[in-house]
Design a protein around this motif. Structure first.
Motif, PDB file in Angstrom:
ATOM      1  N   MET A 147       0.874  -1.333   0.039  1.00 47.30           N
ATOM      2  CA  MET A 147      -0.047  -0.031  -0.089  1.00 47.30           C
ATOM      3  C   MET A 147       1.012   1.250   0.132  1.00 47.30           C
ATOM      4  N   ILE A 148       1.931   1.195   0.814  1.00 46.00           N
ATOM      5  CA  ILE A 148       2.960   2.358   0.705  1.00 46.00           C
ATOM      6  C   ILE A 148       3.483   2.640  -0.589  1.00 46.00           C
ATOM      7  N   GLU A 149       3.748   1.488  -1.236  1.00 43.91           N
ATOM      8  CA  GLU A 149       4.236   1.528  -2.611  1.00 43.91           C
ATOM      9  C   GLU A 149       3.308   2.083  -3.533  1.00 43.91           C
ATOM     10  N   ALA A 150       2.141   1.836  -3.451  1.00 43.92           N
ATOM     11  CA  ALA A 150       0.702   2.260  -4.470  1.00 43.92           C
ATOM     12  C   ALA A 150       0.773   3.488  -4.143  1.00 43.92           C
ATOM     13  N   PHE A 151       0.587   4.113  -2.897  1.00 47.11           N
ATOM     14  CA  PHE A 151       0.145   5.404  -2.843  1.00 47.11           C
ATOM     15  C   PHE A 151       1.489   6.250  -3.293  1.00 47.11           C
ATOM     16  N   GLN A 152       2.611   5.840  -3.076  1.00 48.78           N
ATOM     17  CA  GLN A 152       3.893   6.563  -3.516  1.00 48.78           C
ATOM     18  C   GLN A 152       3.665   6.911  -5.124  1.00 48.78           C
ATOM     19  N   GLY A 158       0.845  12.671  -9.563  1.00 44.37           N
ATOM     20  CA  GLY A 158       0.244  13.875  -9.597  1.00 44.37           C
ATOM     21  C   GLY A 158      -1.138  13.824 -10.100  1.00 44.37           C
ATOM     22  N   ALA A 159      -1.820  14.712 -11.081  1.00 41.89           N
ATOM     23  CA  ALA A 159      -2.873  14.724 -11.265  1.00 41.89           C
ATOM     24  C   ALA A 159      -3.125  13.612 -12.320  1.00 41.89           C
ATOM     25  N   ALA A 160      -2.340  13.096 -13.028  1.00 40.77           N
ATOM     26  CA  ALA A 160      -2.703  12.075 -14.048  1.00 40.77           C
ATOM     27  C   ALA A 160      -2.605  10.597 -13.311  1.00 40.77           C
ATOM     28  N   GLY A 169      -2.289  -1.974  -8.152  1.00 44.09           N
ATOM     29  CA  GLY A 169      -1.452  -2.039  -6.844  1.00 44.09           C
ATOM     30  C   GLY A 169      -1.768  -2.631  -5.648  1.00 44.09           C
ATOM     31  N   ILE A 170      -3.335  -1.912  -5.313  1.00 47.36           N
ATOM     32  CA  ILE A 170      -3.868  -2.403  -4.048  1.00 47.36           C
ATOM     33  C   ILE A 170      -4.142  -3.833  -3.823  1.00 47.36           C
ATOM     34  N   TRP A 171      -4.786  -4.646  -4.901  1.00 45.20           N
ATOM     35  CA  TRP A 171      -4.962  -5.892  -4.984  1.00 45.20           C
ATOM     36  C   TRP A 171      -4.006  -6.819  -4.780  1.00 45.20           C
ATOM     37  N   VAL A 172      -2.874  -6.519  -5.328  1.00 45.16           N
ATOM     38  CA  VAL A 172      -1.596  -7.027  -5.331  1.00 45.16           C
ATOM     39  C   VAL A 172      -1.153  -7.051  -3.906  1.00 45.16           C
TER      40      VAL A 172
END
Length: 237
Positions: A147-152, A158-160, A169-172
């Motif tokens: 989750m940390i990696e996904a949110f990074q 950014g906006a894209a 990334g979350i389900w992985v």
């Protein structure tokens, strides 16, 4: 997953390579823990089978013969049976033929032997219990790191931000928790089953030793009690 690790897996485990590739090192660690758990479980099953855990009828029949006064037949029957209870009963019967045997000391020594047998039956249960407790935590750690990696990645975009990439990334990340639970749940259930078998063996062992020393008064009636025939200790004059 590194190619050399994929090549090292047996052919029937190749479908798991994709799961390990997606989950990363955490899933690989959980996979190794599951292999260790399977090995320990097989070792415990073989041990219980070899030691005759749960086979109580032979020891009960030998004790009944002993209390009926058929001591030779009782000892012969107990020696023929391959079980933890029969082994303890043989030691009891053999000790009663020794000179200068103090019944109190005999009871304490048999208690020591019983404790040793129970400790042998409990071998390897602690590592199995540790695997059952730590596997979900390891899976949760993988989820937090994912989750940390996904949110990074989300912050860097950014906006894209592509929602599909974020969802992937979350389900992985959640995959590691699922694998951890998949390892912990069956191992925990099997440890509970092993514990129940050991507790049943301990209860039966205590009942057999008590009946041996009391002559089974409650079940047989005081008029039918057969003496243990333990020689009285000799005291110096």
């Amino acid at each position: 997953m590194p190619q050399y690790l994929s090549a090292a897996l047996p052919p029937f485990l190749t479908p798991l390579t994709g799961l390990i590739d997606q989950g990363g090192p955490v899933v690989l660690l959980l996979f190794c823990l599951s292999i260790v758990a399977v090995g320990l479980i097989l070792a415990k099953v073989l041990q219980f089978s070899f030691l005759g855990v749960g086979r109580h009828n032979g020891a009960r029949a030998a004790l009944a013969l002993w209390l009926d006064g058929k001591k030779h037949d009782a000892q012969s029957l107990a020696e023929q049976k391959n079980s933890v209870l029969a082994n303890v009963l043989v030691k009891l019967m053999s000790s009663t033929h020794l000179a200068n045997v103090d019944p109190t000391l005999l009871k304490e020594d048999i208690e020591r032997i019983c404790i040793q047998r129970i400790n042998v039956l409990r071998a390897y249960l602690r590592p199995l219990d540790m695997i059952a407790q730590t596997a979900p935590l390891i899976g949760l750690l993988g989820t937090v790191l994912g989750m940390i990696e996904a949110f990074q990645a989300m912050q860097g975009a950014g906006a894209a931000v592509d929602p599909s990439v974020l969802a992937g990334g979350i389900w992985v990340a959640l995959l590691t928790t699922a694998v951890g639970l998949a390892v912990a749940i069956p191992v925990s259930a099997i440890v509970g089953w092993f514990d129940s078998r050991v507790e049943a063996e301990q209860a039966e062992m205590e009942a057999l030793v008590t009946a041996f020393f009391t002559g089974g008064v409650a079940d047989r009636g005081s008029a039918e009690v057969v003496a243990l025939d333990i020689p009285e200790p000799r005291h110096a004059v």
